[in-house]
Enzyme design. Structure first.
Site, short mmCIF file in Angstrom:
data_model
loop_
_atom_site.label_atom_id
_atom_site.label_comp_id
_atom_site.label_asym_id
_atom_site.label_seq_id
_atom_site.Cartn_x
_atom_site.Cartn_y
_atom_site.Cartn_z
CD GLU B 200 27.48 17.65 -21.02
OE1 GLU B 200 28.43 18.07 -21.69
OE2 GLU B 200 27.10 17.74 -19.64
CE LYS B 201 24.02 19.55 -31.29
NZ LYS B 201 24.64 18.77 -32.33
CG HIS B 208 35.93 27.51 -19.12
ND1 HIS B 208 35.71 26.10 -18.86
CD2 HIS B 208 35.98 28.11 -17.82
CE1 HIS B 208 35.78 25.92 -17.51
NE2 HIS B 208 35.90 26.84 -16.90
CD GLU B 275 35.08 24.92 -14.17
OE1 GLU B 275 36.03 25.34 -13.74
OE2 GLU B 275 34.72 23.87 -14.69
CD GLU B 288 33.54 20.47 -13.12
OE1 GLU B 288 33.39 19.70 -12.25
OE2 GLU B 288 34.41 20.27 -14.29
CG ASN B 290 35.62 23.84 -10.11
OD1 ASN B 290 35.86 22.47 -10.20
ND2 ASN B 290 35.73 24.49 -11.15
NE ARG B 292 40.11 23.19 -7.79
CZ ARG B 292 39.46 22.70 -8.69
NH1 ARG B 292 38.59 21.94 -8.46
NH2 ARG B 292 39.49 23.17 -9.80
CB VAL B 295 44.82 27.40 -10.17
CG1 VAL B 295 46.25 28.03 -10.78
CG2 VAL B 295 44.93 25.90 -9.95
NE ARG B 338 45.79 28.27 -14.46
CZ ARG B 338 45.19 27.17 -13.95
NH1 ARG B 338 45.50 25.72 -14.00
NH2 ARG B 338 43.69 27.49 -13.78
#
Lengths: 142, 445, 445, 142
Positions: B200-201, B208, B275, B288, B290, B292, B295, B338
């Site tokens: 990928e570039k 994010h 995402e 992508e 996710n 599930r 967190v 976290r």
């Protein structure tokens, strides 16, 4: 090991308000703890604690060793329903002898003796469900 | 609705599942390793079964033992939490064979989404913005060089079956590409069992952003707005917030619409996260999905007031989504740190917690299973608590997070609380002057 | 804005003040008794001064010592919390003389409001609904009998200078009134130093509703909706919720309007609470004004998302109210249980906390200063924690409170957690079938 | 292992306020633990404890006693600026002798000796701010 000495210590502990007792010298190390009414005494070596936890652990009667289930499943005392059990109370077993089956997801897992011993007590009933760590037998080292 | 859910996880997320079940009137079974026998989830669950020794392979990843526990307890659903078996289609298949519900998306959807490259190709065809790159697996160093020349340096090599930042390589100059290709290939093979690599570039200074999704089996889907997860250490998220400080109102609407479009294209069902990367020009690119509970889901729960875990369970039970998009609003700003048991060099620091004071008061939520006297073991993830705050403005949540970190007392083990104090007090945080590499560049020597 | 606030209190409310100050960037000084030297407020405050031994008289009620601490630390304001000196006009006067701000309403307003009978007379004249009764102090048993005949039995005798339920007498029949008058008189004299007694019609099966108020010195006042505090034990509140389950939308609007009218009549300033009784026909009657931050303020903070403590400090600093009535909405349902260190017969149970797990997760707020290893002393109030939950419906907060109580582990001392589980699980609670006497009638033998 | 010694130790523990005892030397290691007494006992002896807390408490050097400030305020060693101090190091004082002044809210509180003693050390400086419980003097009982 001086049983009389330990007995004296336990009597002493029971009569006293003490809840914990530890003693170590060149020959041995002992730890006594009292919680409410229970008295537990155990002698443990520091090495391979995890191993001991998994398979066997000194029970309240010091000379007896627990053989624990290595998995969650169903305990069977014999190879098939109606067949005689692999082992019975009082029986001498050799290292590698099959003691029972623990079935998990249709797989019959034969549990073998890891050392020669005498079966002092079978702790679970035939077809009983067991967890990882459930005590299956109390044995005495031969 | 389910009568009994088996919780196939540990720590705070096991507790989170139990909490949701209790509020829904569902009984729980928790499976646990011998190491975790004195943990809070084990203590408060209706039933518990010890399935193995401390090692994850023999307990929380032990499909046979968990399946046996399902049978023994007559649970009618399994909640995998995050990590462990949560994205494992084989485990979901075992659940299906046992006739219990795996709480997550349908198995074919799960399987499809685990092949990132296929998903990217599919979405690209439907005009979802994706990052420029190879249209498939890059077979050789020569092919890599060819494609890189076409899309322009810097480029990124990624493992098709990877995740968590492993198998990633950034290449800025042509002379490095051959060695990088071979290294990435080998790393992918060792880490994920399959060597497949794509290109990928590389996006400079990316942010994010991810969109939380709820979708039922009747084709109804809503978003619960976005989370910003830009602050990461080696691709591990450390701090998340919502709404994203980087999105204009216009771009926010755009990204939320695209996320819902992706859900429809993929026939997605249950909870999920879409995402995206955001570049310096506020262009965003799909990365992508996710499949599930994540967190960082409490960030969104705290902003919107919607209990994602309870919704997930209801969706898995086949209920119709009873929240409409109009019912969802950002009632608050929210942020999560976290808290990990690790030292100042981010090295795990297990041990016994000797003294503990957990932050509280207005606008503070803590998800944790630790208590004073418990032992943080070296066998599992080092996450010990999630500290979430809410407030009416970004400034309010920053000040509130600072005071919550200030009153957080953990003695006996080392934590990254001090790190977060530094991170948040820095003006670059307040001024939104950071990207996904900020922590790696500024806090690691 | 203030630079440094001296916190003249202890326990969870001292911590609450410190939290607000930290979020506002204000330094804090906490004064403490020797007994509290290892408490969390002392640990996290910027400065601390030990002002006396454990006895409240010699520490938290010791005006000279606190004044000296103010001088030593150059604090520019004092926050009294609730209880102790929070409603003591003499202490407020000392603060004025030291040229520091007492955080509360102006002294003349405080003084005026401490004479409940005068306030009632004043408000009655302006058509605020008050409970039928004597128009002034009842001088003799004979006069008591005369008024009782006029307004009809049952009647209530109350101490003019009283509070907290002491000095109260319900009389249902004429033959008891003489003895009751003499007893109430004596109790008032002993408890409050002044024997003055007045009479009111006794309301059967009443509910307790109160309205939270914010008012600045420029004449701007808003309400933050109401709290229901019907569940009491011997006039001590135990469980509060908002919105009130007993008010229709129409009556809610009416009571909120009346509360704001009262604020204008009294020229009230700072935070305050206007208390009402609600009878079975949904008629409401003014009772009194509380001039302090209240124990149950988190209920309203949780529903509305407004930080009352921070607003109080800003108002005391002379800032203009920057929230308009239109900005305030009930974003959630909310409920609080007051967790006390006491046994099943409501007798205080001090001791050392050996093990502790505090509830967390979605929608749960805990205000507490306890930790595992700390000692709950017999010297002060038995309140050890306030457990507050929020949710989207009354049903959701009931289920959430149940699960939070379920996971609350306190070992080493006795608490009323078990009592709350019983109280909340009872269908009468769910069905709103209770009044202010419910706990006394059903949970005390 | 000397059982009599251990018995003695336990009796000693029970009579004492100790809750834990550990001993180790070249030959052996011993640890004794006792649950904390209930609060009731500390409530009973409250007045005595508080009194002691307020005025005097044995310091690390056993023979020395701390005289503590009974209030928050400002410490003055002499009746007025420039005047000689009430007491100095090494001085013998009688019961009732003024040791210093602690000023709180313009009130000068004279702190008197509660027993005859020798001033071993003055722990605070003139005009220093003190809290409740700040040690003012180390003294030795005469």
């Amino acid at each position: 090991m001086d049983i009389k000495l330990i007995k004296k210590l336990i009597v002493l502990m029971q009569k006293s308000e003490m809840t914990e007792f530890k003693y170590r010298d060149d020959d041995f190390y002992i730890s006594l703890k009292k919680e409410q009414l229970q008295v537990i005494s155990s002698v443990q070596s520091k090495s391979a604690i995890e191993k001991e936890e998994e398979i066997k652990k000194p029970s309240k009667e010091k000379e007896l060793i627990e053989i624990k289930s290595p998995m969650v499943g169903t305990f069977y005392c014999s190879p098939s329903p109606g067949a005689p059990p692999y082992v019975e109370q009082g029986q001498d077993v050799k290292k590698g002898d099959v003691l029972c089956i623990v079935e998990a997801m249709k797989v019959m897992n034969e549990i073998e003796a890891e050392f020669p011993c005498i079966i002092k007590k079978v702790m679970v009933k035939d077809a009983q469900r067991v967890e990882y760590g459930t005590t299956l037998f109390l044995v005495k080292k031969a | 609705m389910f009568k009994k859910i088996l919780v196939a996880n540990r720590g705070e997320i096991a507790l989170r599942v139990i909490r949701a079940c209790k509020e829904l009137g569902i009984k729980t079974v928790v499976v646990y390793s011998y190491e975790d026998r004195e943990s809070i989830p084990v203590k408060i669950s209706d039933e518990k079964i010890c399935i193995g020794p401390s090692s994850s392979d023999k307990s929380y990843l032990n499909i046979v033992a968990i399946a046996e526990a399902v049978l023994q307890t007559n649970a009618d659903a399994v909640h995998p939490g995050y990590g462990f078996l949560s994205e494992n289609p084989s485990f979901a298949g075992v659940c299906r064979d046992l006739d219990v519900t795996f709480i997550g998306p349908p198995i074919p959807v799960m399987k499809h989404l685990s092949n990132k490259l296929e998903v990217k190709k599919q979405l690209k065809k439907t005009n979802i913005p994706t990052i420029l790159g190879s249209d498939g697996i890059v077979q050789s160093a020569g092919e890599a060089k060819e494609i890189a020349e076409k899309i322009g340096y810097p480029v990124l090599l990624k493992a098709v079956w990877g995740g968590g930042g492993r198998g990633l390589r950034v290449i800025r100059e042509e002379e490095n590409i051959e060695n990088a290709f071979l290294a990435a290939h080998e790393e992918a093979r060792v880490s994920f069992g399959k060597a497949d690599i794509y290109m990928e570039k590389f996006i400079e200074h990316p942010k994010h952003v991810e969109v939380q999704i709820l979708a039922d089996k009747f084709g109804n889907a809503i978003h619960l707005f976005e989370r910003d997860c830009t602050l990461q250490r080696r691709h591990q998220k450390l701090l998340e917030e919502s709404p994203s400080p980087f999105l204009s109102e216009e771009k926010r609407k755009e990204i939320l619409d695209i996320a819902l479009k992706i859900v429809r294209i993929l026939n997605y069902e249950n909870v999920g996260t879409i995402e995206f990367l955001l570049d310096e020009q506020e262009n965003f690119y799909f990365i992508e999905v996710n499949t599930r509970i994540q967190v960082e889901h409490p960030v969104t729960e705290t902003c919107t007031g919607i209990d994602i875990m309870k919704e997930q369970i209801k969706l898995a039970a086949g209920e119709k989504l009873n929240i409409s998009q109009e019912d969802v609003s950002l009632k608050f700003h929210s942020m999560e740190c976290r808290i990990n048991a690790e030292d100042e060099r981010f090295v795990p620091s297990p041990g016994k917690i000797e003294k503990l004071f957990i932050p509280g008061g207005p606008g503070v939520r803590v998800d944790t299973a630790i208590y004073s006297g418990c032992t943080v073991t070296p066998y599992y993830d080092s996450l010990i608590a999630k500290l979430i705050v809410r407030g009416n403005t970004r400034n309010e949540i920053i000040e509130r997070m600072k005071r919550a970190l200030d009153e957080f007392i953990v003695e006996g083990i080392k934590t990254n609380i001090q790190f977060f104090k530094k991170l948040i007090s820095n003006n670059r945080f307040k001024n939104k002057d950071y990207d996904t590499n900020y922590i790696d560049r500024n806090f690691l020597k």
